[in-house]
Design an enzyme around this catalytic site. Structure first.
Site, PDB file in Angstrom:
ATOM      1  N   HIS A   1       0.831  -1.210   0.000  1.00  0.00           N
ATOM      2  CA  HIS A   1       0.000   0.000   0.000  1.00  0.00           C
ATOM      3  C   HIS A   1       0.865   1.258   0.000  1.00  0.00           C
ATOM      4  O   HIS A   1       0.688   2.155  -0.844  1.00  0.00           O
ATOM      5  CB  HIS A   1      -0.927  -0.014   1.225  1.00  0.00           C
ATOM      6  CG  HIS A   1      -1.743   1.233   1.376  1.00  0.00           C
ATOM      7  ND1 HIS A   1      -3.042   1.325   0.937  1.00  0.00           N
ATOM      8  CD2 HIS A   1      -1.448   2.449   1.915  1.00  0.00           C
ATOM      9  CE1 HIS A   1      -3.509   2.531   1.194  1.00  0.00           C
ATOM     10  NE2 HIS A   1      -2.560   3.239   1.794  1.00  0.00           N
ATOM     11  N   GLU A   2       1.783   1.333   0.939  1.00  0.00           N
ATOM     12  CA  GLU A   2       2.598   2.544   1.037  1.00  0.00           C
ATOM     13  C   GLU A   2       3.475   2.724  -0.197  1.00  0.00           C
ATOM     14  O   GLU A   2       3.772   3.854  -0.597  1.00  0.00           O
ATOM     15  CB  GLU A   2       3.447   2.520   2.311  1.00  0.00           C
ATOM     16  CG  GLU A   2       2.638   2.574   3.601  1.00  0.00           C
ATOM     17  CD  GLU A   2       1.727   3.784   3.698  1.00  0.00           C
ATOM     18  OE1 GLU A   2       2.074   4.842   3.118  1.00  0.00           O
ATOM     19  OE2 GLU A   2       0.664   3.693   4.338  1.00  0.00           O
TER      20      GLU A   2
ATOM     21  N   HIS B   1       1.742   4.748  -2.769  1.00  0.00           N
ATOM     22  CA  HIS B   1       1.945   6.187  -2.581  1.00  0.00           C
ATOM     23  C   HIS B   1       3.300   6.612  -3.143  1.00  0.00           C
ATOM     24  O   HIS B   1       3.431   7.671  -3.772  1.00  0.00           O
ATOM     25  CB  HIS B   1       1.913   6.531  -1.087  1.00  0.00           C
ATOM     26  CG  HIS B   1       0.562   6.530  -0.467  1.00  0.00           C
ATOM     27  ND1 HIS B   1      -0.493   7.277  -0.954  1.00  0.00           N
ATOM     28  CD2 HIS B   1       0.093   5.895   0.643  1.00  0.00           C
ATOM     29  CE1 HIS B   1      -1.564   7.102  -0.176  1.00  0.00           C
ATOM     30  NE2 HIS B   1      -1.233   6.264   0.790  1.00  0.00           N
TER      31      HIS B   1
ATOM     32  N   HIS C   1       3.231   7.024  -6.789  1.00  0.00           N
ATOM     33  CA  HIS C   1       2.506   8.248  -7.134  1.00  0.00           C
ATOM     34  C   HIS C   1       3.455   9.449  -7.091  1.00  0.00           C
ATOM     35  O   HIS C   1       3.393  10.346  -7.943  1.00  0.00           O
ATOM     36  CB  HIS C   1       1.349   8.435  -6.145  1.00  0.00           C
ATOM     37  CG  HIS C   1       0.255   9.320  -6.633  1.00  0.00           C
ATOM     38  ND1 HIS C   1      -0.856   9.616  -5.874  1.00  0.00           N
ATOM     39  CD2 HIS C   1       0.088  10.004  -7.791  1.00  0.00           C
ATOM     40  CE1 HIS C   1      -1.650  10.429  -6.545  1.00  0.00           C
ATOM     41  NE2 HIS C   1      -1.100  10.684  -7.710  1.00  0.00           N
TER      42      HIS C   1
END
Length: 670
Positions: free
Chosen positions: A459-460, A463, A466
């Protein structure tokens, strides 16, 4: 010696020279940056030429580089490695930075120049830049008269100080609430490496020969799924859920009520009915009513599913269920009904292999980027690792820093932050960090992840991608600088690769034997996918609805009894489940009270998940893990930041507006 922060870093990609920085350097650089930024703004205002995009908007984007450089490095330490000196400096600097923000966006002459820019003939990103500046001026109170602006400045200063204090008390509270045990027998059921980690944590804390169960930020602690001693589970649960509300130096309830009153006053001052409406005005959600409608639609189905799960757990337990029993018997159901033993899976999820052969492997397969560890570059702590990320053609893309272990100087939870933002205007390339809070094993022992920690790692990194893939002109739009209810979307999409066959087969191997995770185990994991969704959705919605309850209040309605208000609000929202505390209770709800990053915006996880579920379907329909999909997702969404309406980026990718059905199916809420 010259303060290294006062000039751009000579290290690759502008990585701050953390090992050469002292607290006094941060203090000096932030102070110098504040003064320099105001001087640069004054030069824009004093320009005798008529306002143009170049001499106003572009000049504004180029201003404040020293402040940005110093603040980004400083707040990295505040979150991840805060000494007493850094914490004291945070208390001093946070109100000054808040006041500076007001000085910028309540500058009438600066606003007038932006309002005078002729945007005809500008490219879409430039037009959006002017529009976003004007919107921020208005949301910051530029329309208020002088007394109104003075009061707003006072509110912002108070909120900044209170949020800083909340975060510091929560960090101390998590440390002091850790459960100290006398013998390994009390830890029966925990894997041997977890017991070793507890012994190491106790030794580090000065309790040699004992065992310390440190806490993670959410209510439910991972050890409760394995601890056989019911009383130890109870004590751990009560230590976790009692944080911040039991009196003493770490109690935060006085801060909560003060912040709720100030936020309510701020909203009214800015022309909104309440703080939630003010916040949603900055998001992709069309309005606050749409947010309420969505979470209220999900809540009854989630609680029904949770009740069905509770009945199954009570049957297998053979006694009345308590909240601290849930995780333990839920794990038992997974073992007995689905033949999935989460603790037995951990040897297959060793951190280094998960990173190299899972997280990085998936990114290489879909985007073509490669990762090269840079042992010659240092982070802010010895545990931090640095990788250079390169494009498919071998050119440098940016730096990725990984900081995976818990420590007393780090706040709880997991997060990504950017130290250097990508910008074509400034010629900067991204430097991003992932932080987790995994218990560190004794020297020489492997770091084995739980399923939840595995999910968080992917998940991280979503980020991080991104931030790394940002390809915008103006730093204001870079990477994850998107509305709060959109920012979780790319990170949630990246979770899809965890069980993707090609990826899973590459990383899920026993750390000692190299044996791959058996396919029948993978099949059972997929079969068990919906088990526990009732609990997970209910605890999440409990936190999201509690957040909204605090931020729809009129200032006069803010309660003195926080605990009673919390119970009443959860009951009114239909998510007051006796066995399921909200994911964060008010006393440690750092997302919404340690600053205002997620205040009235914790709903954003489920709002973003609507887009995520749609995008997972899109990837699957188009063949999944292939470069064609990756190039399109990178080009049309990940690279765009906030340079265009993020929902437009989604529509270009998906070919239509998002629908709720995929999310309902994923969570078993049809």
């Amino acid at each position: 010696m010259t303060n290294p922060l006062l000039s751009p870093s000579a290290l690759p990609y502008g990585l701050p020279p953390f090992s050469h920085l002292a607290p006094s350097d941060y203090a000096e650089a932030v102070s110098a940056g504040l003064a320099e930024h105001l001087a640069e703004i004054q030069a824009i205002v004093d320009n005798p030429a008529a306002a143009t995009f170049g001499n106003t908007a572009v000049a504004m984007e180029g201003a404040g580089q020293l402040l940005q450089r110093a603040a980004a490095a400083f707040f990295t330490l505040v979150s991840a490695d805060a000494s007493e000196d850094i914490r004291a400096l945070e208390t001093e600097l946070s109100p000054r930075l808040s006041a500076h923000q007001d000085e910028v966006y309540l500058n009438r002459a600066l606003f007038d120049r932006f309002a005078a820019i002729d945007t005809s003939g500008l490219d879409p990103e430039a037009v959006r830049l002017v529009e976003e500046y004007l919107k921020e001026f208005r949301q910051s109170g530029i329309q208020l008269d002088e007394p109104g602006q003075d009061r707003l400045k006072g509110i912002n200063a108070e909120l900044s100080a209170l949020g800083t204090e909340f975060g510091q008390r929560v960090k101390e509270g998590m440390k002091s609430a850790a459960l100290l045990l006398d013998s390994a027998a009390e830890l029966a059921g925990l894997p041997a490496d977890d017991i070793a980690s507890a012994a190491e944590a106790a030794r580090t804390a000065g309790h040699d020969g004992k065992y310390l169960l440190t806490l993670i930020q959410p209510s439910n602690q991972p050890a409760m799924a394995a601890l056989e001693n019911r009383d130890v589970r109870r004590r751990l649960f009560e230590a976790s859920t009692g944080r911040g509300s039991g009196g003493g130096s770490t109690d935060v309830l006085d801060l909560v009520t003060a912040m709720a009153r100030l936020r309510a006053e701020k909203a009214v001052l800015l022309g909104f009915a309440n703080y939630a409406e003010l916040v949603v005005d900055r998001q992709t959600a069309p309005d606050f009513e749409a947010v309420q409608a969505m979470v209220n639609r999900l809540a009854p189905a989630a609680v029904r599913n949770a009740d069905a799960e509770a009945a199954a757990l009570a049957e297998i337990a053979g006694h009345p269920l308590e909240a601290w029993d849930w995780a333990f018997y839920s794990a038992k159901v997974r073992r007995e009904k689905y033949a999935v033993d989460e603790q037995a899976l951990r040897p297959y999820f060793e951190l280094d292999r998960v990173l190299r052969d899972g997280v990085f492997f998936a990114a290489t397969a879909i985007y073509g980027v490669t990762f090269h560890e840079r042992d010659d570059l240092a982070g802010y702590h010895p545990d931090v690792r640095v990788w250079e990320v390169r494009n498919p053609d071998g050119t440098g893309l940016g730096l990725f820093l990984g900081d995976y272990y818990t420590r007393e100087s780090k706040r709880g939870g997991a997060w990504m932050n950017s130290v250097v933002d990508q910008s074509a205007l400034l010629g900067t390339r991204p430097v991003v960090i992932n932080n987790l809070n995994i218990s560190k094993p004794p020297e020489g022992e492997p770091t084995l992840l739980t399923l939840d920690e595995l999910r968080t790692t992917f998940h991280e990194f979503g980020h991080a991608l991104h931030g790394l893939f940002s390809n915008v002109t103006y730093p204001r739009f870079s990477g994850t600088a998107v509305p709060r209810d959109f920012v979780e979307y790319p990170s949630q999409v990246n979770e899809m690769w965890i069980l993707w066959p090609d990826v899973l087969a590459n990383y899920a191997r026993h750390h000692a034997t190299g044996e791959p995770l058996a396919q029948d185990v993978v099949d059972r994991l997929n079969e068990a996918r919906l088990w526990g969704e009732g609990f997970a959705t209910t605890e999440y919605l409990g936190a999201a609805l509690l957040d909204l309850a605090w931020h729809v209040l009129d200032g006069a309605d803010v309660p003195d009894d926080v605990v009673a208000f919390e119970a009443k609000s959860l009951a009114a929202a239909g998510v007051a489940h006796a066995l399921i505390p909200p994911r964060y209770r008010t006393g440690y709800f750092q997302h919404i009270f340690a600053g205002d990053g997620y205040a009235a915006g914790y709903y954003s996880y489920i709002w973003s998940e609507v887009l995520d579920a749609e995008t997972v379907d899109w990837f699957t329909e188009h063949g999944g893990l292939n470069r064609s999909n990756g190039e399109l997702f990178r080009r049309e969404l990940l690279s765009r930041g906030n340079s265009r309406d993020p929902l437009e980026s989604f529509r270009i990718l998906r070919g239509r507006e998002a629908r709720l059905d995929p999310l309902l199916k994923r969570r078993g809420l049809e």
